[in-house]
Scaffold this motif. Structure first.
Motif, PDB file in Angstrom:
ATOM      1  N   LEU A   1      19.189   2.941 -22.580  1.00 25.94           N
ATOM      2  CA  LEU A   1      18.458   1.319 -23.353  1.00 25.94           C
ATOM      3  C   LEU A   1      19.031   1.885 -25.239  1.00 25.94           C
ATOM      4  O   LEU A   1      19.503   1.038 -26.050  1.00 25.94           O
ATOM      5  CB  LEU A   1      16.918   1.304 -23.905  1.00 25.94           C
ATOM      6  CG  LEU A   1      16.770   0.759 -22.361  1.00 25.94           C
ATOM      7  CD1 LEU A   1      14.874   0.558 -22.987  1.00 25.94           C
ATOM      8  CD2 LEU A   1      16.777  -0.251 -22.086  1.00 25.94           C
ATOM      9  N   LEU A   2      19.562   3.402 -25.210  1.00 25.98           N
ATOM     10  CA  LEU A   2      19.426   3.981 -26.163  1.00 25.98           C
ATOM     11  C   LEU A   2      21.431   3.377 -26.905  1.00 25.98           C
ATOM     12  O   LEU A   2      21.460   3.149 -27.531  1.00 25.98           O
ATOM     13  CB  LEU A   2      19.183   5.292 -26.588  1.00 25.98           C
ATOM     14  CG  LEU A   2      18.378   5.661 -26.908  1.00 25.98           C
ATOM     15  CD1 LEU A   2      17.788   6.786 -26.679  1.00 25.98           C
ATOM     16  CD2 LEU A   2      17.690   5.175 -28.190  1.00 25.98           C
TER      17      LEU A   2
ATOM     18  N   ALA B   1      23.019   0.952 -28.861  1.00 28.05           N
ATOM     19  CA  ALA B   1      24.240   1.543 -30.280  1.00 28.05           C
ATOM     20  C   ALA B   1      25.413   0.803 -30.208  1.00 28.05           C
ATOM     21  O   ALA B   1      26.484   0.538 -31.214  1.00 28.05           O
ATOM     22  CB  ALA B   1      23.949   2.599 -29.409  1.00 28.05           C
ATOM     23  N   LEU B   2      25.970   0.678 -28.929  1.00 32.39           N
ATOM     24  CA  LEU B   2      26.844  -0.208 -29.216  1.00 32.39           C
ATOM     25  C   LEU B   2      26.680  -2.310 -29.199  1.00 32.39           C
ATOM     26  O   LEU B   2      27.453  -2.363 -29.330  1.00 32.39           O
ATOM     27  CB  LEU B   2      26.869  -0.155 -27.446  1.00 32.39           C
ATOM     28  CG  LEU B   2      27.326   1.105 -27.184  1.00 32.39           C
ATOM     29  CD1 LEU B   2      28.410   1.064 -25.861  1.00 32.39           C
ATOM     30  CD2 LEU B   2      28.995   0.989 -28.111  1.00 32.39           C
ATOM     31  N   ARG B   3      25.569  -2.582 -29.705  1.00 34.95           N
ATOM     32  CA  ARG B   3      25.315  -4.165 -29.915  1.00 34.95           C
ATOM     33  C   ARG B   3      26.239  -4.644 -30.518  1.00 34.95           C
ATOM     34  O   ARG B   3      26.482  -5.673 -30.582  1.00 34.95           O
ATOM     35  CB  ARG B   3      23.686  -4.048 -30.227  1.00 34.95           C
ATOM     36  CG  ARG B   3      22.838  -4.324 -29.154  1.00 34.95           C
ATOM     37  CD  ARG B   3      22.797  -5.295 -27.979  1.00 34.95           C
ATOM     38  NE  ARG B   3      21.961  -5.166 -27.140  1.00 34.95           N
ATOM     39  CZ  ARG B   3      21.006  -5.731 -27.043  1.00 34.95           C
ATOM     40  NH1 ARG B   3      20.465  -6.656 -27.826  1.00 34.95           N
ATOM     41  NH2 ARG B   3      20.384  -5.693 -25.991  1.00 34.95           N
ATOM     42  N   SER B   4      26.050  -4.304 -32.079  1.00 35.52           N
ATOM     43  CA  SER B   4      26.745  -4.646 -33.286  1.00 35.52           C
ATOM     44  C   SER B   4      28.738  -4.672 -32.204  1.00 35.52           C
ATOM     45  O   SER B   4      29.500  -5.791 -33.081  1.00 35.52           O
ATOM     46  CB  SER B   4      26.819  -3.616 -34.150  1.00 35.52           C
ATOM     47  OG  SER B   4      28.156  -2.239 -33.636  1.00 35.52           O
ATOM     48  N   MET B   5      28.704  -3.971 -31.226  1.00 34.02           N
ATOM     49  CA  MET B   5      30.631  -4.614 -30.867  1.00 34.02           C
ATOM     50  C   MET B   5      30.319  -4.951 -29.446  1.00 34.02           C
ATOM     51  O   MET B   5      31.815  -5.985 -29.345  1.00 34.02           O
ATOM     52  CB  MET B   5      30.659  -2.343 -30.013  1.00 34.02           C
ATOM     53  CG  MET B   5      30.868  -1.917 -31.397  1.00 34.02           C
ATOM     54  SD  MET B   5      32.079  -0.549 -30.243  1.00 34.02           S
ATOM     55  CE  MET B   5      33.161  -0.894 -29.298  1.00 34.02           C
ATOM     56  N   ASN B   6      28.970  -5.106 -28.717  1.00 34.78           N
ATOM     57  CA  ASN B   6      28.732  -6.361 -27.697  1.00 34.78           C
ATOM     58  C   ASN B   6      28.994  -7.661 -28.328  1.00 34.78           C
ATOM     59  O   ASN B   6      28.313  -8.767 -27.422  1.00 34.78           O
ATOM     60  CB  ASN B   6      27.865  -5.727 -26.988  1.00 34.78           C
ATOM     61  CG  ASN B   6      29.144  -4.690 -26.083  1.00 34.78           C
ATOM     62  OD1 ASN B   6      30.299  -5.026 -26.118  1.00 34.78           O
ATOM     63  ND2 ASN B   6      28.251  -3.950 -25.676  1.00 34.78           N
ATOM     64  N   GLU B   7      28.146  -7.951 -29.474  1.00 36.00           N
ATOM     65  CA  GLU B   7      27.659  -9.451 -29.366  1.00 36.00           C
ATOM     66  C   GLU B   7      28.305 -10.406 -30.460  1.00 36.00           C
ATOM     67  O   GLU B   7      29.429  -9.874 -31.109  1.00 36.00           O
ATOM     68  CB  GLU B   7      26.240  -9.339 -30.757  1.00 36.00           C
ATOM     69  CG  GLU B   7      25.276  -8.347 -30.605  1.00 36.00           C
ATOM     70  CD  GLU B   7      23.374  -7.922 -31.951  1.00 36.00           C
ATOM     71  OE1 GLU B   7      23.112  -7.844 -30.883  1.00 36.00           O
ATOM     72  OE2 GLU B   7      24.561  -7.987 -32.164  1.00 36.00           O
TER      73      GLU B   7
END
Length: 501
Positions: A490-491, A495-501
């Motif tokens: 989950l962490l 952490a990668l949400r800004s790159m994956n969104e």
């Protein structure tokens, strides 16, 4: 003599079929035919609907040609199909273009446009009980309008994949609430088409006239067309049941037709779902508030990458399936510290259609084929665990998991699911749950049409049995270990949400 029932499951990779003896409950034969796939690097995933019909014809022909089968005894046919696909027909009933599939993510812009025209995500949720996800049908229809206006002008009927197969079998353009609820222009609470969503897709009113007739799950779509009945050696009154989406039919085929049961699928995509007698709507939009194809509701969470992860790993390392399992087992729980975020095809839950996969935690000692194989299984299962968390947040608690799909054949993977989800795992005796569910629904339809008083739970209890040697109980030590690793998962995702969104 026993009556026979055919169940068809037309999926992304191919069509499967079973023929069920209505008296004994035995599966007399099974058959399979593959499909091709049209794809590109921009998210396009399409198939020619004619491929499905060719495969269905081949499967039915094989099922009725066996020594134990008299085709004149076939009384009903049920069809399960991959959800959300868009089959556009013209006024003559001809397919206009290849069907966009559930895994097509080229329509993300259309999802955003529909949602904006509705007034935002909350307005969409209030209107239909679901979000407008990239995999759902609505955005595919608007994509056609935006990108192929000449084809859109020809559009006269919108069918889902299983509806199109039913159309081929019967000549009738009908659908039922289960599969219809995955279009994103269907109100799951009212069990009716949503005029608001259809207007947001096209304010001209054209689309309302393109919709098939809605029927109940226990109603027949129609009778097999005379030319097909003659070709297959059927009687002239073989009924085709309403059918449904693959998840809805697999729910029936695993006995998931009463509260408390949960089914999980380890297929190309992953799904986890439960039966409910009332709508279960997620205000965050992570859970699909589907109707079932049994008269109730089927709250469901879908992930896009399950056997995708293991198959890509197997092909990369040039392994057989059995060898991949052996190597994964030798790695041990935790994969030596490797952690796979398996977003190879983007992701639906969480809603990250443009996401890519990541392998984390590599060092000079743990970057081994064994750990990569195990990490593929564990990463895909953590995705299902995320789905289970969503269901539990909405008050759905599993007492057991009925596991289906290609990945469920692996004893190791069944144990990993039990340990990561912390729940006993059962494996149905009949692997082809979608096809079996379609056959059981056909039995229900035929008996209901005759006026016999029989419930679907009664039929499911009769025809669905568990493999007593194929279960798995969670191990307390591994469960605790996986809780810690899932926290890291989950962490990493966060952490990668800004790159994956």
């Amino acid at each position: 003599m026993s009556e026979l029932y055919i169940g068809i499951d037309s999926g992304t990779q191919g069509t499967k079929g079973v023929i069920l003896d209505g008296e004994s409950g035995d599966i007399l034969d099974e058959a399979y035919a593959p499909h091709g796939l049209l794809e590109d690097n921009a998210g396009m995933r399409e198939q020619h609907p004619s491929w499905w019909l060719t495969a269905c014809h081949a499967v039915i022909s094989r099922l009725i040609s066996g020594p134990r089968v008299d085709p004149s005894l076939v009384r009903g046919i049920g069809v399960s199909g991959q959800q959300h696909g868009f089959v556009p027909l013209d006024a003559a009933g001809e397919v206009i273009r290849p069907a966009k599939l559930w895994c097509d993510t080229a329509t993300t812009a259309q999802c955003a446009a529909i949602t904006e025209r509705m007034g935002g995500p909350e307005a969409v949720m209030n209107a239909i009980g679901n979000s407008v996800a990239a995999g759902f049908t609505a955005s595919k229809v608007v994509w056609l309008k935006d990108n192929e206006p000449e084809n859109y002008d020809r559009l006269a009927t919108i069918l889902l994949p299983h509806d199109y197969i039913n159309f081929w079998l019967t000549g009738e353009r009908r659908t039922e609430c289960g599969d219809a609820s995955g279009t994103a222009f269907f109100d799951v609470k009212r069990r009716a088409w949503s005029g608001e969503l259809l207007d947001a897709m096209d304010p001209s009113g054209k689309l309302t006239a393109c919709l098939p007739e809605l029927i109940e799950s226990d109603q027949p779509v129609g009778v097999v067309r005379p030319e097909l009945a003659g070709e297959f050696g059927f009687a002239d009154d073989v009924l085709v049941s309403s059918g449904g989406g693959d998840n809805m039919m697999a729910a029936i085929g695993t006995g998931n037709v009463v509260p408390g049961q949960v089914t999980a699928s380890l297929g190309t995509s992953g799904t986890i779902y439960a039966y409910s007698e009332t709508p279960v709507v997620d205000p965050r939009g992570e859970l699909a508030a589907f109707c079932s194809s049994s008269g109730g509701w089927l709250p469901l969470v879908c992930t896009m990458n399950v056997t995708v992860a293991t198959e890509l790993t197997r092909n990369l390392l040039e392994l057989s399936t059995s060898r991949l399992n052996e190597m994964a087992e030798s790695a041990g729980p935790g994969s030596g510290g490797l952690l796979l975020l398996p977003y190879f095809n983007g992701e639906r839950t969480p809603a990250l259609p443009g996401a890519t996969a990541s392998l984390h935690g590599m060092n000079s000692t743990n970057y081994t084929p064994q750990n990569m194989c195990r990490a593929a299984m564990e990463g895909a299962t953590f995705g299902l665990r995320y789905g289970m968390d969503v269901m539990q947040r909405l008050g759905l608690e599993p007492s057991e998991i009925r596991l289906v799909g290609g990945g469920a054949r692996s004893a190791l993977w069944r144990q990993i699911v039990a340990d990561i989800l912390g729940c006993p795992v059962l494996r149905p005796r009949v692997e082809e749950a979608g096809a079996l569910g379609a056959a059981i629904q056909a039995v229900w339809c035929v008996k209901t049409d005759r006026g016999e008083r029989v419930s679907l739970p009664e039929l499911a209890a009769r025809y669905v049995t568990m493999d007593l040697t194929g279960g798995a109980e969670p191990d307390s030590a591994r469960k605790g270990l996986y809780e810690d690793i899932y926290g890291r998962y989950l962490l990493l995702d966060k952490a990668l949400r800004s790159m994956n969104e």
